[in-house]
Design a protein around this motif. Structure first.
Motif, PDB file in Angstrom:
ATOM      1  N   ALA A   1     -13.101  -3.045 -10.252  1.00  0.00           N
ATOM      2  CA  ALA A   1     -11.985  -2.106 -10.368  1.00  0.00           C
ATOM      3  C   ALA A   1     -11.406  -1.806  -8.984  1.00  0.00           C
ATOM      4  CB  ALA A   1     -12.449  -0.821 -11.036  1.00  0.00           C
ATOM      5  N   GLY A   2     -10.112  -1.472  -8.971  1.00  0.00           N
ATOM      6  CA  GLY A   2      -9.464  -1.112  -7.719  1.00  0.00           C
ATOM      7  C   GLY A   2      -8.224  -1.950  -7.470  1.00  0.00           C
ATOM      8  N   ARG A   3      -7.528  -1.622  -6.390  1.00  0.00           N
ATOM      9  CA  ARG A   3      -6.298  -2.341  -6.055  1.00  0.00           C
ATOM     10  C   ARG A   3      -6.606  -3.701  -5.425  1.00  0.00           C
ATOM     11  NH1 ARG A   3      -1.183  -1.019  -6.686  1.00  0.00           N
ATOM     12  NH2 ARG A   3      -0.800   1.080  -7.471  1.00  0.00           N
ATOM     13  N   LYS A   4      -5.745  -4.672  -5.769  1.00  0.00           N
ATOM     14  CA  LYS A   4      -5.899  -6.026  -5.250  1.00  0.00           C
ATOM     15  C   LYS A   4      -4.549  -6.516  -4.717  1.00  0.00           C
ATOM     16  CE  LYS A   4      -9.779  -5.650  -7.539  1.00  0.00           C
ATOM     17  NZ  LYS A   4     -11.033  -5.310  -6.852  1.00  0.00           N
ATOM     18  N   PHE A   5      -4.630  -7.297  -3.648  1.00  0.00           N
ATOM     19  CA  PHE A   5      -3.480  -8.092  -3.249  1.00  0.00           C
ATOM     20  C   PHE A   5      -3.484  -9.375  -4.076  1.00  0.00           C
ATOM     21  CE2 PHE A   5      -2.867  -6.282   1.238  1.00  0.00           C
ATOM     22  CZ  PHE A   5      -1.672  -5.677   0.890  1.00  0.00           C
TER      23      PHE A   5
ATOM     24  N   ASP B   1      14.177  16.158   7.461  1.00  0.00           N
ATOM     25  CA  ASP B   1      13.851  17.421   6.799  1.00  0.00           C
ATOM     26  C   ASP B   1      12.366  17.743   6.837  1.00  0.00           C
ATOM     27  OD1 ASP B   1      16.535  17.711   6.134  1.00  0.00           O
ATOM     28  OD2 ASP B   1      16.301  16.575   4.285  1.00  0.00           O
ATOM     29  N   GLY B   2      11.618  17.069   7.680  1.00  0.00           N
ATOM     30  CA  GLY B   2      10.189  17.341   7.767  1.00  0.00           C
ATOM     31  C   GLY B   2       9.361  16.280   7.069  1.00  0.00           C
ATOM     32  N   HIS B   3       8.123  16.635   6.721  1.00  0.00           N
ATOM     33  CA  HIS B   3       7.186  15.687   6.131  1.00  0.00           C
ATOM     34  C   HIS B   3       7.342  15.655   4.610  1.00  0.00           C
ATOM     35  CE1 HIS B   3       5.414  15.289   9.994  1.00  0.00           C
ATOM     36  NE2 HIS B   3       4.875  16.499  10.015  1.00  0.00           N
ATOM     37  N   ILE B   4       7.323  14.444   4.066  1.00  0.00           N
ATOM     38  CA  ILE B   4       7.321  14.253   2.619  1.00  0.00           C
ATOM     39  C   ILE B   4       6.102  13.400   2.281  1.00  0.00           C
ATOM     40  CG2 ILE B   4       8.583  13.372   0.619  1.00  0.00           C
ATOM     41  CD1 ILE B   4      11.135  13.620   2.259  1.00  0.00           C
ATOM     42  N   VAL B   5       5.323  13.832   1.303  1.00  0.00           N
ATOM     43  CA  VAL B   5       4.118  13.107   0.920  1.00  0.00           C
ATOM     44  C   VAL B   5       4.374  12.362  -0.384  1.00  0.00           C
ATOM     45  CG1 VAL B   5       1.711  13.314   0.227  1.00  0.00           C
ATOM     46  CG2 VAL B   5       2.595  14.730   2.088  1.00  0.00           C
ATOM     47  N   TYR B   6       4.087  11.067  -0.374  1.00  0.00           N
ATOM     48  CA  TYR B   6       4.233  10.244  -1.567  1.00  0.00           C
ATOM     49  C   TYR B   6       2.860   9.851  -2.083  1.00  0.00           C
ATOM     50  CZ  TYR B   6       9.230   9.518  -0.719  1.00  0.00           C
ATOM     51  OH  TYR B   6      10.569   9.689  -0.547  1.00  0.00           O
ATOM     52  N   THR B   7       2.651   9.987  -3.365  1.00  0.00           N
ATOM     53  CA  THR B   7       1.461   9.439  -4.006  1.00  0.00           C
ATOM     54  C   THR B   7       1.914   8.377  -4.996  1.00  0.00           C
ATOM     55  OG1 THR B   7       1.493  11.178  -5.695  1.00  0.00           O
ATOM     56  CG2 THR B   7       0.096  11.544  -3.762  1.00  0.00           C
ATOM     57  N   ILE B   8       1.093   7.358  -5.169  1.00  0.00           N
ATOM     58  CA  ILE B   8       1.437   6.235  -6.029  1.00  0.00           C
ATOM     59  C   ILE B   8       0.440   6.187  -7.173  1.00  0.00           C
ATOM     60  CG2 ILE B   8       1.646   3.731  -6.163  1.00  0.00           C
ATOM     61  CD1 ILE B   8       2.509   3.784  -3.232  1.00  0.00           C
ATOM     62  N   ASP B   9       0.964   6.215  -8.383  1.00  0.00           N
ATOM     63  CA  ASP B   9       0.127   6.202  -9.576  1.00  0.00           C
ATOM     64  C   ASP B   9      -0.615   4.867  -9.682  1.00  0.00           C
ATOM     65  OD1 ASP B   9      -0.233   5.623 -12.676  1.00  0.00           O
ATOM     66  OD2 ASP B   9      -0.047   7.800 -12.416  1.00  0.00           O
ATOM     67  N   PRO B  10      -1.868   4.872 -10.140  1.00  0.00           N
ATOM     68  CA  PRO B  10      -2.619   3.615 -10.276  1.00  0.00           C
ATOM     69  C   PRO B  10      -1.937   2.601 -11.182  1.00  0.00           C
ATOM     70  CG  PRO B  10      -4.102   5.489 -10.445  1.00  0.00           C
ATOM     71  CD  PRO B  10      -2.714   6.052 -10.436  1.00  0.00           C
ATOM     72  N   ASP B  11      -1.105   3.070 -12.124  1.00  0.00           N
ATOM     73  CA  ASP B  11      -0.441   2.150 -13.035  1.00  0.00           C
ATOM     74  C   ASP B  11       0.799   1.502 -12.420  1.00  0.00           C
ATOM     75  OD1 ASP B  11      -2.271   2.574 -15.051  1.00  0.00           O
ATOM     76  OD2 ASP B  11      -1.158   4.253 -15.918  1.00  0.00           O
ATOM     77  N   GLN B  12       1.161   1.903 -11.214  1.00  0.00           N
ATOM     78  CA  GLN B  12       2.328   1.310 -10.579  1.00  0.00           C
ATOM     79  C   GLN B  12       1.935   0.061  -9.793  1.00  0.00           C
ATOM     80  OE1 GLN B  12       3.561   4.828  -8.429  1.00  0.00           O
ATOM     81  NE2 GLN B  12       5.348   5.089  -9.758  1.00  0.00           N
ATOM     82  N   ALA B  13       2.712  -1.000  -9.963  1.00  0.00           N
ATOM     83  CA  ALA B  13       2.527  -2.230  -9.196  1.00  0.00           C
ATOM     84  C   ALA B  13       3.565  -2.266  -8.083  1.00  0.00           C
ATOM     85  CB  ALA B  13       2.671  -3.452 -10.104  1.00  0.00           C
ATOM     86  N   LEU B  14       3.236  -2.959  -6.997  1.00  0.00           N
ATOM     87  CA  LEU B  14       4.100  -3.009  -5.826  1.00  0.00           C
ATOM     88  C   LEU B  14       4.290  -4.458  -5.391  1.00  0.00           C
ATOM     89  CD1 LEU B  14       2.202  -0.278  -3.769  1.00  0.00           C
ATOM     90  CD2 LEU B  14       4.273   0.091  -5.107  1.00  0.00           C
ATOM     91  N   GLU B  15       5.432  -4.715  -4.760  1.00  0.00           N
ATOM     92  CA  GLU B  15       5.663  -6.005  -4.123  1.00  0.00           C
ATOM     93  C   GLU B  15       5.945  -5.785  -2.647  1.00  0.00           C
ATOM     94  OE1 GLU B  15       8.932  -8.315  -5.573  1.00  0.00           O
ATOM     95  OE2 GLU B  15       8.562  -9.966  -4.181  1.00  0.00           O
ATOM     96  N   THR B  16       5.272  -6.541  -1.789  1.00  0.00           N
ATOM     97  CA  THR B  16       5.542  -6.459  -0.354  1.00  0.00           C
ATOM     98  C   THR B  16       6.897  -7.109  -0.075  1.00  0.00           C
ATOM     99  OG1 THR B  16       3.176  -6.647   0.100  1.00  0.00           O
ATOM    100  CG2 THR B  16       4.677  -7.028   1.934  1.00  0.00           C
TER     101      THR B  16
ATOM    102  N   VAL C   1      -7.385 -10.516  -3.310  1.00  0.00           N
ATOM    103  CA  VAL C   1      -8.238  -9.853  -2.335  1.00  0.00           C
ATOM    104  C   VAL C   1      -8.240  -8.351  -2.596  1.00  0.00           C
ATOM    105  CG1 VAL C   1      -8.717  -9.506   0.113  1.00  0.00           C
ATOM    106  CG2 VAL C   1      -7.607 -11.621  -0.645  1.00  0.00           C
ATOM    107  N   SER C   2      -9.423  -7.753  -2.653  1.00  0.00           N
ATOM    108  CA  SER C   2      -9.526  -6.296  -2.768  1.00  0.00           C
ATOM    109  C   SER C   2      -8.963  -5.649  -1.502  1.00  0.00           C
ATOM    110  CB  SER C   2     -10.984  -5.869  -2.944  1.00  0.00           C
ATOM    111  OG  SER C   2     -11.543  -6.438  -4.101  1.00  0.00           O
TER     112      SER C   2
END
Length: 251
Positions: free
Chosen positions: A118-122, A223-238, A205-206
């Motif tokens: 389990a966990g994020r993979k490239f 406007d200062g600091h903004i914090v982003y969190t990414i849901d585990p169900d979201q996929a990303l592309e570099t 790769v993990s």
């Protein structure tokens, strides 16, 4: 190292994706914010899963950077592949023999199945657009899916590499794996004559959990600091890589 990511959503249309790509490109040109990913260099990260699959080949072979790749013929990831793949009819001298000199070609949908922790993979997909036996490079139009996510849709490595003036292509994604491992399905297009799918190399790769609520992305803006969190169900592309340390980064 600073990574730029594009969110993937299985429900988006091609028009929506094109609009997002245009907006993302404009953002990269005009935005003044900085995305910072903090990495602790005091210890080395050892990936639990580290798969280098040399598609269309058998046995072990090393790439120019010294990494060892396993041929996909008869592996547990694709046990039905008991025959060899295809050799590239012309290999550019600047291109590494492994994994680009051989390819696995599919004229119907095919799925690789990877049992993973389990966990994020490239996920890195390697493509060298070439003629493979009687399969012309210009005929390859296909899609690649991972579970509910479409990583590539109606993709032509030949046209993409020609437009970018690249000899080969690497596409990289970040997908969270919960249970049951990860599947990658290659599906030839049904709208192009003589269409087929192909792949030269697959890396899985993990990676450290950079996107959990415990280690959110921090954006410094006007406007200062903004914090982003990414849901585990979201996929990303570099979409780009920036080496901010200026030192050589090993594979």
């Amino acid at each position: 190292m600073d990574l730029g990511f594009l969110f993937l959503d299985q429900s988006w249309s091609l028009m929506q994706l094109r609009s997002l790509l245009c907006a993302s490109f404009a953002f990269l040109l005009l935005a003044t914010t900085l995305v910072v990913v903090a990495v602790d260099n005091s210890t080395y990260y050892v990936p639990r899963d580290d798969i280098l699959l040399n598609c269309g080949a058998s046995g072990q072979a090393s790439s120019f950077d010294g990494r060892s790749w396993t041929g996909d013929t008869g592996t547990r990831y694709a046990p039905s592949l008991n025959a060899g793949g295809f050799d590239a009819l012309r290999l550019d001298p600047s291109v590494s023999t492994v994994p680009y000199s051989t390819a696995r070609v599919f004229t119907s949908p095919f799925t690789y199945r990877f049992p993973l922790s389990a966990g994020r993979k490239f996920i890195r997909l390697h493509f060298y657009p070439s003629d493979y036996s009687n399969h012309a490079a210009s005929d390859a139009f296909f899609s690649v899916t991972s579970g509910p996510y479409t990583l590539l849709h109606n993709f032509s490595a030949y046209l993409t590499a020609d437009a970018l003036n690249f000899a080969y292509l690497i596409r990289e994604y970040s997908v969270n794996v919960s249970t049951g491992g990860l599947n990658l399905t290659f599906t030839p297009s049904t709208t192009h004559p003589n269409s087929y799918a192909f792949i030269n190399g697959i890396e899985i790769v993990s990676i450290p959990d950079l996107f959990s609520s415990a280690t959110p992305l921090l954006v410094d803006g006007d406007d200062g600091h903004i914090v982003y969190t990414i849901d585990p169900d979201q996929a990303l592309e570099t979409v780009y890589r920036l080496n901010v340390v200026g030192k050589q980064l090993p594979p």
